[in-house]
Design a protein around this motif. Sequence first.
Motif, PDB file in Angstrom:
ATOM      1  N   ASN A   1       8.248   2.806   7.315  1.00  0.00           N
ATOM      2  CA  ASN A   1       7.662   3.813   6.428  1.00  0.00           C
ATOM      3  C   ASN A   1       6.184   4.033   6.734  1.00  0.00           C
ATOM      4  O   ASN A   1       5.341   3.230   6.311  1.00  0.00           O
ATOM      5  N   PRO A   2       5.833   5.105   7.423  1.00  0.00           N
ATOM      6  CA  PRO A   2       4.406   5.432   7.546  1.00  0.00           C
ATOM      7  C   PRO A   2       3.723   5.618   6.200  1.00  0.00           C
ATOM      8  O   PRO A   2       2.500   5.473   6.105  1.00  0.00           O
ATOM      9  N   HIS A   3       4.494   5.925   5.141  1.00  0.00           N
ATOM     10  CA  HIS A   3       3.862   6.134   3.838  1.00  0.00           C
ATOM     11  C   HIS A   3       3.458   4.829   3.166  1.00  0.00           C
ATOM     12  O   HIS A   3       2.861   4.859   2.081  1.00  0.00           O
ATOM     13  N   LYS A   4       3.737   3.698   3.765  1.00  0.00           N
ATOM     14  CA  LYS A   4       3.251   2.448   3.189  1.00  0.00           C
ATOM     15  C   LYS A   4       1.891   2.067   3.780  1.00  0.00           C
ATOM     16  O   LYS A   4       0.926   1.877   3.054  1.00  0.00           O
ATOM     17  N   TRP A   5       1.795   1.942   5.095  1.00  0.00           N
ATOM     18  CA  TRP A   5       0.598   1.311   5.670  1.00  0.00           C
ATOM     19  C   TRP A   5       0.012   2.145   6.816  1.00  0.00           C
ATOM     20  O   TRP A   5      -0.840   1.655   7.537  1.00  0.00           O
ATOM     21  N   LEU A   6       0.481   3.367   6.980  1.00  0.00           N
ATOM     22  CA  LEU A   6      -0.004   4.157   8.112  1.00  0.00           C
ATOM     23  C   LEU A   6      -0.615   5.480   7.654  1.00  0.00           C
ATOM     24  O   LEU A   6      -0.448   6.502   8.304  1.00  0.00           O
ATOM     25  N   LEU A   7      -1.307   5.452   6.528  1.00  0.00           N
ATOM     26  CA  LEU A   7      -2.194   6.540   6.138  1.00  0.00           C
ATOM     27  C   LEU A   7      -1.490   7.873   5.893  1.00  0.00           C
ATOM     28  O   LEU A   7      -2.122   8.926   5.925  1.00  0.00           O
TER      29      LEU A   7
ATOM     30  N   GLN B   1      13.073  10.489   6.986  1.00  0.00           N
ATOM     31  CA  GLN B   1      13.764  10.415   5.701  1.00  0.00           C
ATOM     32  C   GLN B   1      12.729  10.359   4.585  1.00  0.00           C
ATOM     33  O   GLN B   1      11.528  10.224   4.853  1.00  0.00           O
ATOM     34  N   ASP B   2      13.176  10.400   3.342  1.00  0.00           N
ATOM     35  CA  ASP B   2      12.208  10.249   2.262  1.00  0.00           C
ATOM     36  C   ASP B   2      11.760   8.801   2.115  1.00  0.00           C
ATOM     37  O   ASP B   2      10.627   8.539   1.706  1.00  0.00           O
ATOM     38  N   SER B   3      12.609   7.835   2.457  1.00  0.00           N
ATOM     39  CA  SER B   3      12.275   6.430   2.256  1.00  0.00           C
ATOM     40  C   SER B   3      13.197   5.556   3.097  1.00  0.00           C
ATOM     41  O   SER B   3      14.214   6.014   3.620  1.00  0.00           O
ATOM     42  N   ALA B   4      12.847   4.267   3.180  1.00  0.00           N
ATOM     43  CA  ALA B   4      13.706   3.316   3.881  1.00  0.00           C
ATOM     44  C   ALA B   4      15.010   3.088   3.137  1.00  0.00           C
ATOM     45  O   ALA B   4      16.003   2.655   3.729  1.00  0.00           O
ATOM     46  N   SER B   5      15.024   3.368   1.837  1.00  0.00           N
ATOM     47  CA  SER B   5      16.271   3.255   1.076  1.00  0.00           C
ATOM     48  C   SER B   5      17.283   4.286   1.559  1.00  0.00           C
ATOM     49  O   SER B   5      18.469   3.973   1.747  1.00  0.00           O
ATOM     50  N   SER B   6      16.843   5.522   1.744  1.00  0.00           N
ATOM     51  CA  SER B   6      17.741   6.547   2.284  1.00  0.00           C
ATOM     52  C   SER B   6      18.142   6.214   3.715  1.00  0.00           C
ATOM     53  O   SER B   6      19.289   6.441   4.112  1.00  0.00           O
ATOM     54  N   ALA B   7      17.202   5.681   4.487  1.00  0.00           N
ATOM     55  CA  ALA B   7      17.528   5.277   5.856  1.00  0.00           C
ATOM     56  C   ALA B   7      18.618   4.216   5.858  1.00  0.00           C
ATOM     57  O   ALA B   7      19.536   4.244   6.692  1.00  0.00           O
ATOM     58  N   ALA B   8      18.547   3.269   4.928  1.00  0.00           N
ATOM     59  CA  ALA B   8      19.564   2.223   4.848  1.00  0.00           C
ATOM     60  C   ALA B   8      20.928   2.818   4.514  1.00  0.00           C
ATOM     61  O   ALA B   8      21.949   2.420   5.099  1.00  0.00           O
ATOM     62  N   LEU B   9      20.958   3.771   3.592  1.00  0.00           N
ATOM     63  CA  LEU B   9      22.229   4.392   3.235  1.00  0.00           C
ATOM     64  C   LEU B   9      22.821   5.144   4.426  1.00  0.00           C
ATOM     65  O   LEU B   9      24.028   5.062   4.684  1.00  0.00           O
TER      66      LEU B   9
ATOM     67  N   PRO C   1       0.828  -1.204   0.000  1.00  0.00           N
ATOM     68  CA  PRO C   1       0.000   0.000   0.000  1.00  0.00           C
ATOM     69  C   PRO C   1       0.865   1.259   0.000  1.00  0.00           C
ATOM     70  O   PRO C   1       1.956   1.274   0.560  1.00  0.00           O
ATOM     71  N   ALA C   2       0.363   2.299  -0.638  1.00  0.00           N
ATOM     72  CA  ALA C   2       0.995   3.617  -0.575  1.00  0.00           C
ATOM     73  C   ALA C   2      -0.089   4.574  -0.095  1.00  0.00           C
ATOM     74  O   ALA C   2      -0.648   5.340  -0.865  1.00  0.00           O
ATOM     75  N   ASN C   3      -0.405   4.456   1.177  1.00  0.00           N
ATOM     76  CA  ASN C   3      -1.578   5.138   1.718  1.00  0.00           C
ATOM     77  C   ASN C   3      -1.493   6.643   1.570  1.00  0.00           C
ATOM     78  O   ASN C   3      -0.478   7.269   1.859  1.00  0.00           O
ATOM     79  N   ALA C   4      -2.593   7.214   1.129  1.00  0.00           N
ATOM     80  CA  ALA C   4      -2.807   8.654   1.235  1.00  0.00           C
ATOM     81  C   ALA C   4      -4.128   8.838   1.957  1.00  0.00           C
ATOM     82  O   ALA C   4      -5.057   8.061   1.761  1.00  0.00           O
ATOM     83  N   SER C   5      -4.207   9.823   2.793  1.00  0.00           N
ATOM     84  CA  SER C   5      -5.446  10.088   3.524  1.00  0.00           C
ATOM     85  C   SER C   5      -5.683  11.589   3.544  1.00  0.00           C
ATOM     86  O   SER C   5      -4.764  12.383   3.312  1.00  0.00           O
ATOM     87  N   GLY C   6      -6.918  11.969   3.833  1.00  0.00           N
ATOM     88  CA  GLY C   6      -7.254  13.380   3.864  1.00  0.00           C
ATOM     89  C   GLY C   6      -6.345  14.210   4.738  1.00  0.00           C
ATOM     90  O   GLY C   6      -5.775  15.221   4.274  1.00  0.00           O
TER      91      GLY C   6
ATOM     92  N   LEU D   1      23.880  -3.372  13.729  1.00  0.00           N
ATOM     93  CA  LEU D   1      22.674  -4.066  13.282  1.00  0.00           C
ATOM     94  C   LEU D   1      21.623  -3.051  12.858  1.00  0.00           C
ATOM     95  O   LEU D   1      21.128  -2.268  13.674  1.00  0.00           O
ATOM     96  N   HIS D   2      21.306  -3.071  11.571  1.00  0.00           N
ATOM     97  CA  HIS D   2      20.226  -2.234  11.035  1.00  0.00           C
ATOM     98  C   HIS D   2      19.010  -3.113  10.813  1.00  0.00           C
ATOM     99  O   HIS D   2      19.100  -4.186  10.210  1.00  0.00           O
ATOM    100  N   VAL D   3      17.867  -2.665  11.303  1.00  0.00           N
ATOM    101  CA  VAL D   3      16.615  -3.402  11.122  1.00  0.00           C
ATOM    102  C   VAL D   3      15.749  -2.653  10.120  1.00  0.00           C
ATOM    103  O   VAL D   3      15.382  -1.496  10.344  1.00  0.00           O
ATOM    104  N   ASP D   4      15.446  -3.310   9.023  1.00  0.00           N
ATOM    105  CA  ASP D   4      14.596  -2.746   7.975  1.00  0.00           C
ATOM    106  C   ASP D   4      13.183  -3.302   8.162  1.00  0.00           C
ATOM    107  O   ASP D   4      12.915  -4.462   7.867  1.00  0.00           O
ATOM    108  N   ALA D   5      12.299  -2.446   8.661  1.00  0.00           N
ATOM    109  CA  ALA D   5      10.893  -2.814   8.851  1.00  0.00           C
ATOM    110  C   ALA D   5      10.017  -1.869   8.035  1.00  0.00           C
ATOM    111  O   ALA D   5       8.983  -1.393   8.500  1.00  0.00           O
ATOM    112  N   ALA D   6      10.443  -1.609   6.796  1.00  0.00           N
ATOM    113  CA  ALA D   6       9.830  -0.559   5.974  1.00  0.00           C
ATOM    114  C   ALA D   6       8.320  -0.721   5.891  1.00  0.00           C
ATOM    115  O   ALA D   6       7.570   0.229   6.106  1.00  0.00           O
TER     116      ALA D   6
END
Length: 461
Positions: free
Chosen positions: A282-288, A141-149, A81-86, A249-254
Motif C-alpha cells: 500500500n503506497p497509501h501507508k508509508w509512501l506519501l 486496488q483500494d486497499s490490501a484487503s481488496s487485493a487479498a480478496l 502512517p496514512a501518508n498524504a503529501s502535496g 502463495l499470496h504475499v501481504d506486504a501492505a
Amino acid sequence: MSPDEFRRYGKQVVDWIADYLAGIESYPVRSQVRPGEVRSMLPAHPPERGEPYENVLRDVERVILPGVTHWQHPNFFAYFPANASGPAILGDLLSSGLGVQGMVWATSPACTELETVVVDWLAELLDLPFREDGVAGGVIQDSASSAALVAVLAALGKTDRPGRIYVSSQTHSALEKAARIVGSEVRVVEVDPETLAMDSAQLRALISEDVAAGVRPALVCATIGTTSTTAIDPVREIGAVCREYGVWLHVDAAYAGVAAICPELRWINDGVAEYADSYATNPHKWLLTNFDCGVLWVRDRRPMIDALSILPEFLRNQASDSGEVIDYRDWQVPLGRRFRALKLWSVIRWYGAEGLREHIRTGVSLAQRFAGFVAADPEFELWEHHPFGLVCFRPLRTSAAETLALMERVNDSGVLYLSHTKVGDDVLLRMAIGAPMTTAEHVDHAWQVIRDARGVLGQSR
C-alpha cells in the motif's frame, strides 16, 4: 457551480488545506469529541434550497474539524502512517476534476495506460519481478484487503472444489474476511514464539493432512510486516511448501513492502521472485500517497481474469475485443474504477526515487532512535524486532489493564496518539513513525510524554 465559482471556491479550499497542514500541530492529535457530539451539531434534515459554499467551509471549521483525528499530525504514532503529501493531494484533485470512470480501456485510455506504466515503475523501484509482459502485471486496488480478496478468488478459480486457506495467528484479518466472503475454511498455522513468523514445518504438516483427507489447499498468505508487530514470515520456506503442493502463495506486504525501495531493505522480499503468485503493498501507508492506493501484482493474470471477468453486452467494444488492451475491471471486484494512478504518478515524479528513499530511511532512523530510548530505560521492555518504522514496547511491572490505562492517558491528552497490540498475555504499545512532518524533536518529546505517564502510573499504584 459555474467554472468561475469553482475557481473562486477551489482556491479557498486549497488555501484552507495548506493552512491546515501548516498549522496542524496546533490541534490535539486525537479528536476530543464525545460520541454523538458531531451529529448533534448537524441538522436533522437536508436543506430545501442550496446554500453558499461559504456556509460549507464555515461548518468544516465549526463542526467537522473538532471531530477529526489528525492522521497527518507529526505526533500521530498509532496504527500505521496514512501518508498524504502535496503532490498526492493534487493528483487526487486532478482525478476528481477529470471525473474519469476507467472500467475499461475505451472509457479513458489514459486511465488504463498510465496505471500500467506507474505500477511498472513501482515494481522497478521495489525490485519486484511482476512487470507487465502480457502474463504478469499489476493493478491499483483500494486497499490490501481488496487485493487479498482478488488473490483468494484467483486461487480458488484454479481448484475444482472449495479450497482451504492457510494463515498464521498474525495474518491480517482481511484474509479471514476474504475467506468468509467466498465460503472457504481457514486453517491457522502456528508461529515461532520469538519472531511471530509462520512455522513453515507446521504449514507443510497441515497441508499434507488436508490433502490426505481429500481437502484442496487453495492459498497460503505469507506476510512481510504484520500489522501487529511487523513480523516477517519466511517467504522462501513457505513458497517451497506451496510449490510442492501446487498452492497459490499470496504475499501481504501492505505496510512494509514499500521499504524495499531502499536497496538495503530488499532482504525483506527474499523468496518473492521465485515463489509468490501475488503480492500486495500500500503506497497509501508509508509512501506519501494518500488513501486509497493499494497495488496488487500477479505472476499470471489469467486465473484472476477467469475468476472475475463477466462481459455484458453494454461493455463490449472494439478495443476490448481486439485483445490489444487491458481492461482493469477484470482485475478487481467492483466494475467502476477511479483514476488512482494520477496521485501515485504525481508522487513518484515529485519526489523521485531519491526522495522516496529518503522518506523511508528517515522513518527507519527515527524508529531506531526511539527504540534506543526504550532499550536504555529499566522501566520499559523493548520488542526486539523493529526493522521498519514501528517500535513495540511495554512498561515493566504493570498489568495489561495498567498498560492500556497508560496509553489512554497519553491519548486523552491530545499530545500524541499511540495504539496497542497483544502478544501472548502481554499488551504492547505500538509507536508507528512515518508521517512526513515527524522529526527527531517530535520523537524525543513523545518519549518524554510516555515516560512521564509511566511515572504517574507508578505513583498511583
